[in-house]
Scaffold this motif. Structure first.
Motif, PDB file in Angstrom:
ATOM      1  N   MET A  83      11.490  -5.321  -4.583  1.00 46.44           N
ATOM      2  CA  MET A  83      11.708  -3.959  -4.095  1.00 46.44           C
ATOM      3  C   MET A  83      10.536  -3.037  -4.455  1.00 46.44           C
ATOM      4  O   MET A  83      10.379  -1.974  -3.858  1.00 46.44           O
ATOM      5  N   ALA A  84       9.671  -3.453  -5.365  1.00 41.59           N
ATOM      6  CA  ALA A  84       8.479  -2.665  -5.678  1.00 41.59           C
ATOM      7  C   ALA A  84       7.543  -2.568  -4.469  1.00 41.59           C
ATOM      8  O   ALA A  84       6.690  -1.688  -4.416  1.00 41.59           O
ATOM      9  N   ASN A  85       7.720  -3.444  -3.487  1.00 47.38           N
ATOM     10  CA  ASN A  85       6.889  -3.415  -2.271  1.00 47.38           C
ATOM     11  C   ASN A  85       7.447  -2.489  -1.196  1.00 47.38           C
ATOM     12  O   ASN A  85       6.848  -2.340  -0.131  1.00 47.38           O
ATOM     13  N   PHE A  86       8.571  -1.855  -1.478  1.00 42.26           N
ATOM     14  CA  PHE A  86       9.263  -1.034  -0.478  1.00 42.26           C
ATOM     15  C   PHE A  86       8.352   0.016   0.142  1.00 42.26           C
ATOM     16  O   PHE A  86       8.269   0.135   1.373  1.00 42.26           O
ATOM     17  N   SER A  87       7.656   0.804  -0.651  1.00 38.89           N
ATOM     18  CA  SER A  87       6.832   1.900  -0.119  1.00 38.89           C
ATOM     19  C   SER A  87       5.718   1.395   0.780  1.00 38.89           C
ATOM     20  O   SER A  87       5.478   1.953   1.855  1.00 38.89           O
ATOM     21  N   ALA A  88       5.031   0.349   0.356  1.00 41.66           N
ATOM     22  CA  ALA A  88       3.923  -0.192   1.151  1.00 41.66           C
ATOM     23  C   ALA A  88       4.432  -0.757   2.477  1.00 41.66           C
ATOM     24  O   ALA A  88       3.810  -0.556   3.528  1.00 41.66           O
ATOM     25  N   VAL A  89       5.551  -1.465   2.445  1.00 38.01           N
ATOM     26  CA  VAL A  89       6.135  -2.006   3.667  1.00 38.01           C
ATOM     27  C   VAL A  89       6.587  -0.866   4.571  1.00 38.01           C
ATOM     28  O   VAL A  89       6.332  -0.859   5.777  1.00 38.01           O
ATOM     29  N   ASN A  90       7.248   0.107   3.997  1.00 40.77           N
ATOM     30  CA  ASN A  90       7.772   1.236   4.749  1.00 40.77           C
ATOM     31  C   ASN A  90       6.659   1.994   5.477  1.00 40.77           C
ATOM     32  O   ASN A  90       6.824   2.427   6.613  1.00 40.77           O
TER      33      ASN A  90
END
Length: 126
Positions: A83-90
């Motif tokens: 979930m730490a990748n959420f911002s980059a994916v978003n």
């Protein structure tokens, strides 16, 4: 109800017993896509934005094969290895839509095929 199988060489071939997408009535169900580059078969996982962009391009190719685009998408599911990748994916994901965003859920999972970090599936209305 008749179903129509959608496959295109512009997106990665399935790595299992499934279709890239199935149209059933007015809905198109796109299988989860990962960051395989169709031309080479290589995984594009050097960083999260690159990986996400390849996933979205694969989804775009399938939509186009069905005669659709991202404006037809009504629902997405995003699977993340962390979930730490959420911002980059978003951030990358948001570049593919106008302000009429589809419904969505994002979930963290223990593992994804081929140890990728992002998988996205979609439902579009024909």
């Amino acid at each position: 109800m008749q179903k129509n199988i959608i496959n295109t060489p512009q997106a990665p071939a399935p790595i299992g017993p499934y279709s890239q997408a199935v149209q059933a009535g007015p809905l198109l169900f796109i299988s989860g896509q990962v960051a395989f580059e169709p031309a080479t078969g290589n995984l594009m996982t050097s960083d999260i934005p690159t990986e996400t962009r390849q996933v979205m391009e694969n989804l775009k190719a399938i939509l186009l094969e069905a005669g659709l685009d991202f404006n037809h998408v009504v629902k997405t599911t995003i699977f993340l290895s962390d979930m730490a990748n959420f911002s980059a994916v978003n951030e990358v994901y948001g570049q593919y839509f106008t302000d009429a965003f589809p419904a969505r859920e994002t979930v963290a999972v223990k593992g994804l095929p081929r140890n990728v970090n992002v998988e996205i599936s979609m439902i579009a209305a024909v």
